[in-house]
Write a protein that holds these residues in place. Structure first.
Motif, short mmCIF file in Angstrom:
data_model
loop_
_atom_site.label_atom_id
_atom_site.label_comp_id
_atom_site.label_asym_id
_atom_site.label_seq_id
_atom_site.Cartn_x
_atom_site.Cartn_y
_atom_site.Cartn_z
N THR A 1 1.03 -1.18 0.24
CA THR A 1 -0.12 -0.15 0.08
C THR A 1 0.92 1.24 -0.09
N ILE A 2 2.01 1.28 0.82
CA ILE A 2 2.86 2.20 0.96
C ILE A 2 3.60 2.53 -0.53
N ILE A 3 4.16 1.56 -1.05
CA ILE A 3 4.82 1.65 -2.26
C ILE A 3 3.67 2.09 -3.49
N LEU A 4 2.70 1.61 -3.68
CA LEU A 4 1.58 1.98 -4.57
C LEU A 4 1.18 3.36 -4.36
N GLY A 5 1.09 3.92 -2.86
CA GLY A 5 0.86 5.31 -2.83
C GLY A 5 1.95 6.11 -3.01
N ILE A 6 3.24 5.80 -2.92
CA ILE A 6 4.39 6.72 -3.10
C ILE A 6 4.62 6.75 -4.67
N VAL A 7 4.25 5.65 -5.44
CA VAL A 7 4.36 5.73 -6.85
C VAL A 7 3.33 6.26 -7.41
N GLY A 8 2.07 6.36 -6.80
CA GLY A 8 0.97 6.96 -7.32
C GLY A 8 1.28 8.61 -6.97
N ALA A 9 1.84 8.93 -5.86
CA ALA A 9 2.06 10.43 -5.62
C ALA A 9 2.97 10.95 -6.87
N VAL A 10 4.10 10.16 -7.05
CA VAL A 10 4.82 10.44 -8.06
C VAL A 10 4.50 10.73 -9.48
N VAL A 11 3.44 9.54 -9.93
CA VAL A 11 2.94 9.43 -11.19
C VAL A 11 1.72 10.90 -11.11
N GLY A 12 1.01 11.17 -10.03
CA GLY A 12 0.17 12.11 -10.02
C GLY A 12 0.86 13.40 -10.19
N GLY A 13 1.88 13.73 -9.37
CA GLY A 13 2.72 14.77 -9.69
C GLY A 13 3.22 14.93 -10.92
N TYR A 14 3.84 14.11 -11.69
CA TYR A 14 4.30 14.35 -13.01
C TYR A 14 3.08 14.57 -13.82
N ILE A 15 2.13 13.88 -13.78
CA ILE A 15 0.91 14.26 -14.59
C ILE A 15 0.52 15.48 -14.74
N SER A 16 0.16 15.99 -13.41
CA SER A 16 -0.31 17.23 -12.97
C SER A 16 0.65 18.24 -13.47
N THR A 17 1.96 18.27 -13.60
CA THR A 17 2.82 18.89 -13.86
C THR A 17 2.96 19.20 -15.46
N PHE A 18 2.78 17.79 -15.88
CA PHE A 18 2.82 17.85 -17.55
C PHE A 18 1.57 18.42 -18.02
N PHE A 19 0.56 18.46 -17.45
CA PHE A 19 -0.51 19.18 -18.13
C PHE A 19 -0.68 20.74 -17.51
N GLY A 20 0.20 20.87 -16.63
CA GLY A 20 0.12 22.36 -16.31
C GLY A 20 -0.87 22.84 -15.38
N TRP A 21 -1.15 21.86 -14.43
CA TRP A 21 -2.16 22.18 -13.42
C TRP A 21 -1.36 22.60 -11.86
N GLY A 22 -0.26 23.16 -12.07
CA GLY A 22 0.59 23.46 -11.06
C GLY A 22 1.47 22.75 -10.67
N GLY A 23 2.38 22.90 -9.54
CA GLY A 23 3.57 22.35 -9.32
C GLY A 23 3.02 21.10 -8.92
#
Length: 82
Positions: free
Chosen positions: A31-53
């Motif tokens: 659960t922790i691993i999926l959450g950390i990977v998800g945080a990184v993936v979500g952060g990358y996607i939000s930055t890619f689409f310009g939704w903030g930092g």
């Protein structure tokens, strides 16, 4: 963010995502691993689409991005696991 902050945010995001999209036979570490990977993936996607930092700390935006990323990672994990 320090490593401990990533682990705590990953745990919270992974737990919330697991609550929304239930998984069986997945322990705390996964659960922790999926959450950390998800945080990184979500952060990358939000930055890619310009939704903030990207995920920058403990705030509501970071938690939402991390949970959405974790949901995506859980979906992909389920598809691979089949």
């Amino acid at each position: 963010m320090g490593i401990l902050s990533w682990i705590i945010l990953g745990l919270i995001a992974g737990w919330l995502a697991k609550f929304i999209m239930p998984m069986r036979n997945v322990g705390l570490i996964m659960t922790i691993i999926l959450g950390i990977v998800g945080a990184v993936v979500g952060g990358y996607i939000s930055t890619f689409f310009g939704w903030g930092g990207s995920v920058t700390g403990f705030n509501l935006y970071s938690l939402i991005v991390a949970v959405l990323g974790s949901l995506l990672v859980i979906f992909i994990y389920r598809q691979i696991k089949k």
